[in-house]
Design a protein around this motif. Structure first.
Motif, PDB file in Angstrom:
ATOM      1  N   GLY A  93      50.214  48.422 -17.524  1.00 57.99           N
ATOM      2  CA  GLY A  93      48.877  47.820 -17.526  1.00 57.99           C
ATOM      3  C   GLY A  93      48.140  48.001 -18.837  1.00 57.99           C
ATOM      4  O   GLY A  93      47.320  47.151 -19.211  1.00 57.99           O
ATOM      5  N   ALA A 102      52.439  41.587 -17.300  1.00 53.69           N
ATOM      6  CA  ALA A 102      52.112  42.837 -16.608  1.00 53.69           C
ATOM      7  C   ALA A 102      52.047  42.617 -15.096  1.00 53.69           C
ATOM      8  O   ALA A 102      52.506  43.460 -14.313  1.00 53.69           O
ATOM      9  N   HIS A 103      51.483  41.500 -14.669  1.00 56.67           N
ATOM     10  CA  HIS A 103      51.369  41.209 -13.226  1.00 56.67           C
ATOM     11  C   HIS A 103      52.746  41.200 -12.575  1.00 56.67           C
ATOM     12  O   HIS A 103      52.974  41.862 -11.545  1.00 56.67           O
ATOM     13  N   CYS A 106      54.604  44.710 -12.814  1.00 56.68           N
ATOM     14  CA  CYS A 106      54.065  45.680 -11.843  1.00 56.68           C
ATOM     15  C   CYS A 106      54.468  45.321 -10.412  1.00 56.68           C
ATOM     16  O   CYS A 106      54.677  46.203  -9.575  1.00 56.68           O
TER      17      CYS A 106
END
Length: 390
Positions: A93, A102-103, A106
């Motif tokens: 993040g 990043a979305h 993760c």
């Protein structure tokens, strides 16, 4: 163009194999992916590298980390904080990654964490990633997230997965293949035993596959115009085949969306018409039920039967089947996964009356909803009204 990607896990699926296969098929993504990886790795971890090579006579791409030192090599006797789920999620993040990377990274990491938490009965934040203890595994997660983000709303399918055989040595001792986390992540997916042992699908590979397919496995591509293909190789040499994951890109036909639904069907030969009608009304009202049809047929012993065929959302199929057993006299339900072509549609109003507009490949059609035409007493007046309005 609507992009669909089909994965053939001939050798299996691991994070590095996925990244290599995708960058073999889409080399234009290489700069983006390598930049995202460099942004998340510490300076002394090494450098991501793509290498062209061979696997049993096939030209393949390999993806790996070169130079540097894996950060857990000096932490054999205690858990390194840098490899907890919370720490790795925060590291992703905080990195200056490309939009969307990043979305998705993760989300992939979260699937692994959920499986590990369930396997070891730990709170999610306390999960320690033994299999992500080396920086190259975190690199695979971030690279995969970058690729998925770059491809936008592409859809995915995957051929049945190789089961593998034997055991693997892990931080928790010797465990059977597939590893517990892999098995948890890919519940509901199709597997085959191709006679080749070892770990064929890793937890990271499993999480990437589950993420891109939305947890809803489709074993075959929908068809369309074939585009790029890519082969990403693993590190093992297999006895009778290249150790590769192949990706094939398709431009699927415009106009109709493809999705998959579950068909539940049974034959009823000992229920009255009133009983079948009551069951049908209740089933049609259930969440996730898309359509229900009753057909007349002839069953065993020449009995007249009513065949009930129901389409539903795969996520609701188990609940709907249980309700069918409660509401009907059947003792067996046939369950089939069905591919649909669905035209885009929307609700609208025409001359103040509710209507449905459908986008067809070469045109748009509008039809007045049935409820708005029921006041007409004859078929002729009903059709005339609908024609005049439209």
């Amino acid at each position: 163009m609507r992009l669909h990607l089909h994965l053939d896990p001939l050798g299996g699926i691991a994070g590095d194999m996925f990244v290599a296969a995708m960058l073999d098929a889409f080399p234009d993504l290489t700069d983006r992916v390598l930049a995202d990886v460099a942004a998340v790795l510490p300076r002394d971890a090494g450098t991501a590298r793509l290498e062209r090579g061979m696997s049993r006579g096939m030209s393949v791409l390999r993806f790996g980390l070169h130079g540097g030192h894996a950060h857990d090599h000096h932490h054999h006797h205690h858990h390194d904080h840098a490899t907890t789920y919370a720490a790795l999620r925060d590291r992703i993040g905080a990195a200056p990654l490309s939009e969307g990377s990043a979305h998705h990274a993760c989300a992939i990491l979260h699937l692994i964490a959920l499986a590990e938490a369930a396997a070891h009965d730990l709170p999610l934040e306390k999960v320690h990633f033994h299999e992500l203890a080396d920086w190259d595994s975190l690199m695979d997660v971030v690279a995969a997230g970058s690729i998925v983000a770059a491809l936008g709303d592409a859809t995915w399918s995957c051929a049945p997965l190789p089961l593998g055989r034997g055991t693997i040595r892990t931080a928790h001792g010797i465990l059977p293949v597939p590893a517990p986390a892999t098995a948890r992540i890919l519940q509901g997916y199709d597997w085959i035993d191709d006679g080749i042992g070892g770990e064929r699908v890793t937890p990271t590979g499993a999480a990437i596959l589950a993420h891109v397919t939305g947890g809803r496995p489709a074993p075959t591509p929908p068809g369309g115009r074939m585009g790029a293909t890519g082969m990403g190789a693993g590190t093992r040499d297999l006895s009778d085949r290249p150790n590769v994951l192949r990706v094939t890109a398709f431009d699927i036909a415009q106009g109709a969306d493809r999705d998959r639904v579950v068909q539940l069907a049974c034959d009823l030969d000992d229920m009255t018409g009133e009983e079948i009608g009551a069951a049908t009304d209740r089933l049609r009202d259930m969440p996730g039920v898309l359509d229900l049809t009753l057909l007349n047929a002839q069953g065993k012993k020449s009995r007249p039967v009513t065949r009930m065929e129901l389409l539903c959302d795969p996520a609701r199929a188990e609940a709907v089947a249980a309700r069918m057993f409660d509401l009907t006299s059947t003792i067996g339900i046939r369950r089939t996964e069905v591919a649909r072509l669905v035209l885009p549609r929307c609700s609208t109003t025409v001359a103040g009356m509710p209507a449905k507009t459908v986008g067809r490949p070469g045109s748009t059609t509008t039809k007045i909803e049935d409820e708005a035409l029921r006041a007409h007493e004859t078929l002729a007046s009903r059709r005339a009204a609908a024609k005049n309005i439209v």
